[in-house]
Scaffold this motif. Structure first.
Motif, PDB file in Angstrom:
ATOM      1  N   ILE A  97      -7.349 -57.470 -30.460  1.00  9.55           N
ATOM      2  CA  ILE A  97      -6.183 -56.833 -29.862  1.00  9.55           C
ATOM      3  C   ILE A  97      -6.612 -55.665 -28.990  1.00  9.55           C
ATOM      4  CG2 ILE A  97      -4.656 -57.515 -31.733  1.00  9.55           C
ATOM      5  CD1 ILE A  97      -4.831 -54.617 -32.748  1.00  9.55           C
ATOM      6  N   TYR A  98      -5.762 -55.333 -28.035  1.00 13.99           N
ATOM      7  CA  TYR A  98      -5.974 -54.186 -27.172  1.00 13.99           C
ATOM      8  C   TYR A  98      -4.771 -53.262 -27.319  1.00 13.99           C
ATOM      9  CZ  TYR A  98      -9.699 -56.903 -24.978  1.00 13.99           C
ATOM     10  OH  TYR A  98     -10.831 -57.633 -24.747  1.00 13.99           O
ATOM     11  N   ILE A  99      -5.041 -51.981 -27.444  1.00 16.91           N
ATOM     12  CA  ILE A  99      -3.993 -50.984 -27.619  1.00 16.91           C
ATOM     13  C   ILE A  99      -3.872 -50.183 -26.335  1.00 16.91           C
ATOM     14  CG2 ILE A  99      -3.229 -49.015 -28.992  1.00 16.91           C
ATOM     15  CD1 ILE A  99      -5.095 -50.108 -31.221  1.00 16.91           C
ATOM     16  N   SER A 100      -2.659 -50.088 -25.798  1.00 18.35           N
ATOM     17  CA  SER A 100      -2.464 -49.399 -24.527  1.00 18.35           C
ATOM     18  C   SER A 100      -2.663 -47.896 -24.670  1.00 18.35           C
ATOM     19  CB  SER A 100      -1.061 -49.681 -23.970  1.00 18.35           C
ATOM     20  OG  SER A 100      -0.074 -49.264 -24.886  1.00 18.35           O
ATOM     21  N   SER A 101      -3.119 -47.286 -23.611  1.00 18.40           N
ATOM     22  CA  SER A 101      -3.363 -45.847 -23.590  1.00 18.40           C
ATOM     23  C   SER A 101      -3.069 -45.328 -22.188  1.00 18.40           C
ATOM     24  CB  SER A 101      -4.828 -45.552 -23.964  1.00 18.40           C
ATOM     25  OG  SER A 101      -5.123 -44.184 -23.843  1.00 18.40           O
ATOM     26  N   GLU A 144       1.159 -60.523 -29.357  1.00 15.85           N
ATOM     27  CA  GLU A 144       0.026 -59.686 -29.730  1.00 15.85           C
ATOM     28  C   GLU A 144      -0.648 -59.056 -28.513  1.00 15.85           C
ATOM     29  OE1 GLU A 144      -1.664 -63.939 -29.522  1.00 15.85           O
ATOM     30  OE2 GLU A 144       0.222 -62.920 -29.993  1.00 15.85           O
ATOM     31  N   ASP A 199       0.715 -55.022 -25.203  1.00 10.92           N
ATOM     32  CA  ASP A 199       0.078 -53.856 -24.572  1.00 10.92           C
ATOM     33  C   ASP A 199      -0.734 -54.258 -23.345  1.00 10.92           C
ATOM     34  OD1 ASP A 199      -0.590 -51.399 -27.165  1.00 10.92           O
ATOM     35  OD2 ASP A 199       1.166 -52.598 -26.773  1.00 10.92           O
ATOM     36  N   LEU A 238      -6.351 -49.576 -21.593  1.00  8.49           N
ATOM     37  CA  LEU A 238      -6.437 -50.260 -22.885  1.00  8.49           C
ATOM     38  C   LEU A 238      -7.634 -49.774 -23.692  1.00  8.49           C
ATOM     39  CD1 LEU A 238      -5.770 -53.924 -21.689  1.00  8.49           C
ATOM     40  CD2 LEU A 238      -4.192 -52.520 -23.018  1.00  8.49           C
ATOM     41  N   GLU A 239      -7.476 -49.811 -25.000  1.00 11.78           N
ATOM     42  CA  GLU A 239      -8.571 -49.551 -25.924  1.00 11.78           C
ATOM     43  C   GLU A 239      -8.724 -50.757 -26.831  1.00 11.78           C
ATOM     44  OE1 GLU A 239      -7.611 -46.035 -28.049  1.00 11.78           O
ATOM     45  OE2 GLU A 239      -7.638 -44.731 -26.283  1.00 11.78           O
ATOM     46  N   GLY A 249      -8.948 -52.819 -30.003  1.00 17.21           N
ATOM     47  CA  GLY A 249      -8.526 -52.677 -31.394  1.00 17.21           C
ATOM     48  C   GLY A 249      -9.324 -53.600 -32.288  1.00 17.21           C
TER      49      GLY A 249
END
Length: 358
Positions: free
Chosen positions: A65-69, A93, A96, A211-212, A214
């Motif tokens: 997964i990628y988490i938005s930033s 999933e 983001d 993105l970061e 996850g």
């Protein structure tokens, strides 16, 4: 005569002693054998639910997964649309990811938020409805992601350069994305089309700025998402021997999952919190979420709760932490699916179908 008579009881006594010794020996062997069997059984049971067989469910996939930033308010104002269409096209999933794409495509400053007009064969910025732009953009991303075999980077570059980039990657790089490959494809297509440039070979790194990376999570194939990032069922729905009371044919009205105190318990779908109870008995600390008419999910035995009654929650949102409060033999999540509050255990629904575990 007397000496012979005196020896008879002694002989019988010896025989009886031998029988006793043999019986004791056989009993010891039996006990040792039983202990070995018990050890084998215990080693295959859950360490948090005594007597329940640990099952690793196979009907699930995992994904990075990628988490938005750093997503701008101009994009986050459309978050409900991103979530709606990501769920509709089976890429929730990656919600983001598509929001990060919108940052790169328009920054939310244009009505064609995801610059989707071109994927419909229209001129740039033809679409003037943000929802329609997001609908088409997410649909197109879902399409290229499937063709890319779930490889997010390959799908991102294909979103920018078209499906042909995936075929080019398969031919020249074993179906894998690389920046060098994107540059080569851009040059190749520019020459072929007679253009000065083709696409953005730096598109992936431009999107990844927002993105970061996850951790890997389990992805449900059902209508509900999984309540934990890793899924191991430790007790099935239905009749069982109660792990605490020992009652035979006790009805278990939910599914139990192994987890540890640092694990977040996640909402299986969007909804409203209708119960957020702190207790030392029964369910212990638990939360109940209403998802629609006749559809509730309940999460029991948590250490702590992070929501309150009246809160609206999104699918995948943390409701609290895994625990062993109430009537529990160890850290685990007890998940129930109800059609109404106050429902008897035997009338509840097995969550397996909604989770895609059947």
């Amino acid at each position: 005569m007397n000496s012979k008579l005196e020896k008879i009881p002694t002989v019988k006594l010896v025989k009886w002693k031998m029988k006793i010794y043999i019986a004791i020996f056989l009993l010891v062997i039996f006990l040792l054998f039983g202990m070995v069997i018990l050890f084998v059984i215990m080693s295959s049971t859950s360490d948090d639910m005594i007597g329940e067989h640990l099952v690793q469910e196979e009907n699930q996939a995992t994904t990075d997964i990628y988490i938005s930033s750093g997503i701008a308010p101009e994009v986050t104002r459309y978050e409900s649309y991103f979530k709606k269409y990501a769920k509709e096209y089976g890429v929730e999933e990656h919600t983001d990811v598509v929001m990060a794409m919108a940052m790169q495509e328009s920054g939310g400053r244009y009505l064609d938020v995801m610059q989707s007009s071109e994927s419909l064969g229209l001129a740039r910025n033809t679409l003037s409805d943000p929802e329609k732009s997001i609908d088409q953009g997410v649909k197109y991303f879902s399409d290229v992601l499937e063709q890319a075999g779930g490889d997010v980077e390959l799908a991102l570059q294909a979103y920018n350069m078209g499906h042909g980039f995936i075929d080019y990657a398969k031919k020249h790089n074993n179906g894998k994305y690389s920046k060098e490959l994107a540059i080569n494809f851009s040059d190749y297509m520019a020459r072929r089309m007679g253009w000065s440039r083709y696409g953005d070979p730096h598109y992936v790194e431009n999107v990844m700025r927002y993105l970061e990376q996850g951790e890997s999570i389990a992805v449900s194939k059902g209508d509900w998402s999984f309540p934990l990032r890793e899924i191991r069922v430790t007790s099935e729905f239905g009749e069982r021997t109660h792990p605490i009371t020992g009652e035979i044919n006790s009805f278990h009205g939910g599914l139990d999952f192994r987890c540890s105190p640092q694990d977040d318990i996640l909402a299986v779908a969007n909804g409203d919190v209708v119960e957020a109870i702190h207790s030392n008995v029964g369910y212990g600390n638990y939360v109940t979420v209403k998802h629609g008419e006749g559809e509730f999910s309940r999460y029991a035995h948590m250490t702590s709760l992070s929501v309150s009654v009246g809160n609206k929650v999104s699918q995948g949102q943390s409701l609290g932490k895994c625990g062993t409060t109430g009537s529990s033999t160890g850290n685990h999540l007890h998940l129930e699916q109800l059609t109404k509050l106050g429902q008897p255990h035997s009338e509840k629904v097995d969550p397996k179908k909604s989770l895609g575990l059947e």
